[in-house]
Design a protein around this motif. Structure first.
Motif, PDB file in Angstrom:
ATOM      1  N   LEU A  99     -62.489 -38.965  45.247  1.00  0.00           N
ATOM      2  CA  LEU A  99     -61.929 -37.736  45.207  1.00  0.00           C
ATOM      3  C   LEU A  99     -60.609 -36.958  45.947  1.00  0.00           C
ATOM      4  CD1 LEU A  99     -64.377 -36.731  42.635  1.00  0.00           C
ATOM      5  CD2 LEU A  99     -62.209 -37.516  41.760  1.00  0.00           C
ATOM      6  N   LEU A 100     -61.202 -36.549  47.122  1.00  0.00           N
ATOM      7  CA  LEU A 100     -60.503 -36.561  47.850  1.00  0.00           C
ATOM      8  C   LEU A 100     -58.912 -37.344  48.663  1.00  0.00           C
ATOM      9  CD1 LEU A 100     -63.185 -35.457  49.793  1.00  0.00           C
ATOM     10  CD2 LEU A 100     -61.804 -33.944  49.295  1.00  0.00           C
ATOM     11  N   VAL A 101     -59.796 -37.774  48.245  1.00  0.00           N
ATOM     12  CA  VAL A 101     -57.846 -38.979  48.662  1.00  0.00           C
ATOM     13  C   VAL A 101     -57.837 -38.517  47.095  1.00  0.00           C
ATOM     14  CG1 VAL A 101     -56.505 -40.994  48.493  1.00  0.00           C
ATOM     15  CG2 VAL A 101     -58.348 -40.699  50.120  1.00  0.00           C
ATOM     16  N   VAL A 102     -57.095 -38.579  46.156  1.00  0.00           N
ATOM     17  CA  VAL A 102     -56.346 -38.685  45.273  1.00  0.00           C
ATOM     18  C   VAL A 102     -55.982 -37.549  45.301  1.00  0.00           C
ATOM     19  CG1 VAL A 102     -56.521 -38.486  42.355  1.00  0.00           C
ATOM     20  CG2 VAL A 102     -57.649 -40.423  43.697  1.00  0.00           C
ATOM     21  N   ALA A 103     -56.248 -36.005  45.127  1.00  0.00           N
ATOM     22  CA  ALA A 103     -56.696 -34.362  44.805  1.00  0.00           C
ATOM     23  C   ALA A 103     -55.234 -34.709  46.598  1.00  0.00           C
ATOM     24  CB  ALA A 103     -57.962 -33.888  45.945  1.00  0.00           C
ATOM     25  N   TYR A 104     -55.384 -35.464  47.611  1.00  0.00           N
ATOM     26  CA  TYR A 104     -54.475 -35.045  48.783  1.00  0.00           C
ATOM     27  C   TYR A 104     -53.006 -35.683  48.040  1.00  0.00           C
ATOM     28  CZ  TYR A 104     -51.914 -35.819  53.257  1.00  0.00           C
ATOM     29  OH  TYR A 104     -50.876 -35.989  53.639  1.00  0.00           O
ATOM     30  N   VAL A 105     -53.256 -37.021  47.371  1.00  0.00           N
ATOM     31  CA  VAL A 105     -51.842 -37.496  47.094  1.00  0.00           C
ATOM     32  C   VAL A 105     -51.315 -36.225  45.731  1.00  0.00           C
ATOM     33  CG1 VAL A 105     -50.915 -39.374  45.268  1.00  0.00           C
ATOM     34  CG2 VAL A 105     -52.701 -39.756  47.372  1.00  0.00           C
ATOM     35  N   VAL A 106     -52.299 -36.261  45.212  1.00  0.00           N
ATOM     36  CA  VAL A 106     -51.641 -34.586  43.935  1.00  0.00           C
ATOM     37  C   VAL A 106     -51.121 -33.781  44.536  1.00  0.00           C
ATOM     38  CG1 VAL A 106     -52.442 -33.641  42.319  1.00  0.00           C
ATOM     39  CG2 VAL A 106     -53.238 -35.499  41.547  1.00  0.00           C
ATOM     40  N   GLN A 107     -51.331 -32.997  45.583  1.00  0.00           N
ATOM     41  CA  GLN A 107     -50.598 -32.666  46.166  1.00  0.00           C
ATOM     42  C   GLN A 107     -49.438 -32.906  46.960  1.00  0.00           C
ATOM     43  OE1 GLN A 107     -53.333 -30.360  49.329  1.00  0.00           O
ATOM     44  NE2 GLN A 107     -52.663 -28.347  48.802  1.00  0.00           N
ATOM     45  N   ALA A 108     -49.944 -34.098  47.608  1.00  0.00           N
ATOM     46  CA  ALA A 108     -48.015 -34.478  48.183  1.00  0.00           C
ATOM     47  C   ALA A 108     -47.115 -34.208  47.108  1.00  0.00           C
ATOM     48  CB  ALA A 108     -48.349 -35.418  48.992  1.00  0.00           C
ATOM     49  N   MET A 109     -47.471 -34.934  46.260  1.00  0.00           N
ATOM     50  CA  MET A 109     -46.562 -35.399  44.676  1.00  0.00           C
ATOM     51  C   MET A 109     -46.104 -33.614  44.409  1.00  0.00           C
ATOM     52  SD  MET A 109     -48.326 -38.546  43.237  1.00  0.00           S
ATOM     53  CE  MET A 109     -47.742 -37.414  41.350  1.00  0.00           C
ATOM     54  N   ALA A 110     -46.391 -32.878  44.321  1.00  0.00           N
ATOM     55  CA  ALA A 110     -46.508 -30.807  44.138  1.00  0.00           C
ATOM     56  C   ALA A 110     -45.086 -30.979  44.597  1.00  0.00           C
ATOM     57  CB  ALA A 110     -47.597 -30.332  43.829  1.00  0.00           C
ATOM     58  N   ARG A 111     -46.345 -31.135  46.687  1.00  0.00           N
ATOM     59  CA  ARG A 111     -44.795 -30.341  47.614  1.00  0.00           C
ATOM     60  C   ARG A 111     -43.406 -30.973  47.700  1.00  0.00           C
ATOM     61  NH1 ARG A 111     -49.664 -30.172  51.261  1.00  0.00           N
ATOM     62  NH2 ARG A 111     -48.652 -32.873  51.911  1.00  0.00           N
ATOM     63  N   ARG A 112     -43.747 -32.398  47.752  1.00  0.00           N
ATOM     64  CA  ARG A 112     -42.602 -33.474  47.643  1.00  0.00           C
ATOM     65  C   ARG A 112     -41.092 -32.923  46.450  1.00  0.00           C
ATOM     66  NH1 ARG A 112     -43.593 -39.136  46.131  1.00  0.00           N
ATOM     67  NH2 ARG A 112     -45.250 -38.796  48.162  1.00  0.00           N
ATOM     68  N   GLU A 113     -42.380 -32.872  45.716  1.00  0.00           N
ATOM     69  CA  GLU A 113     -41.223 -32.434  44.477  1.00  0.00           C
ATOM     70  C   GLU A 113     -40.648 -31.231  44.157  1.00  0.00           C
ATOM     71  OE1 GLU A 113     -40.747 -31.422  39.648  1.00  0.00           O
ATOM     72  OE2 GLU A 113     -42.746 -33.622  39.943  1.00  0.00           O
ATOM     73  N   THR A 114     -40.984 -30.242  44.838  1.00  0.00           N
ATOM     74  CA  THR A 114     -40.496 -28.766  45.681  1.00  0.00           C
ATOM     75  C   THR A 114     -38.763 -28.872  46.562  1.00  0.00           C
ATOM     76  OG1 THR A 114     -42.119 -28.051  44.689  1.00  0.00           O
ATOM     77  CG2 THR A 114     -41.389 -26.818  46.077  1.00  0.00           C
ATOM     78  N   LEU A 115     -40.225 -30.154  47.679  1.00  0.00           N
ATOM     79  CA  LEU A 115     -38.811 -29.989  48.769  1.00  0.00           C
ATOM     80  C   LEU A 115     -37.923 -30.806  48.858  1.00  0.00           C
ATOM     81  CD1 LEU A 115     -38.613 -29.587  52.100  1.00  0.00           C
ATOM     82  CD2 LEU A 115     -40.003 -31.508  52.256  1.00  0.00           C
ATOM     83  N   TYR A 116     -38.035 -31.703  47.573  1.00  0.00           N
ATOM     84  CA  TYR A 116     -37.172 -32.627  47.847  1.00  0.00           C
ATOM     85  C   TYR A 116     -36.262 -32.772  46.634  1.00  0.00           C
ATOM     86  CZ  TYR A 116     -38.402 -34.658  51.639  1.00  0.00           C
ATOM     87  OH  TYR A 116     -39.000 -34.936  52.894  1.00  0.00           O
TER      88      TYR A 116
END
Length: 76
Positions: A52-69
């Motif tokens: 769950l912690l790894v999935v939470a990190y991946v979801v957060q990274a996807m949200a940041r990447r979509e905003t950044l790129y």
């Protein structure tokens, strides 16, 4: 934007919320697995918490990447 789907900030906020919920659930399971649970149940809870912690990190990274790129679709 064409108006067909939710805007970017709504998607990012929703992914951030899900990331927080998953992280909180993972931390609760981790604490229970390390303190209260015993035997195989403790190991299962710890493994599920780590996932769950790894999935939470991946979801957060996807949200940041979509905003950044993100690409600007308005043609400016």
């Amino acid at each position: 934007m064409t108006g067909n789907g939710p805007s970017r900030h709504v998607v990012r906020r929703r992914r951030g919320l899900w990331s927080g919920v998953l992280a909180l659930a993972g931390l609760v399971l981790l604490v229970i697995g390390l303190t209260v649970a015993d035997g195989v149940a403790a190991w299962v809870e710890i493994v599920v918490a780590a996932v769950l912690l790894v999935v939470a990190y991946v979801v957060q990274a996807m949200a940041r990447r979509e905003t950044l790129y993100r690409r600007d679709d308005d043609g400016r």
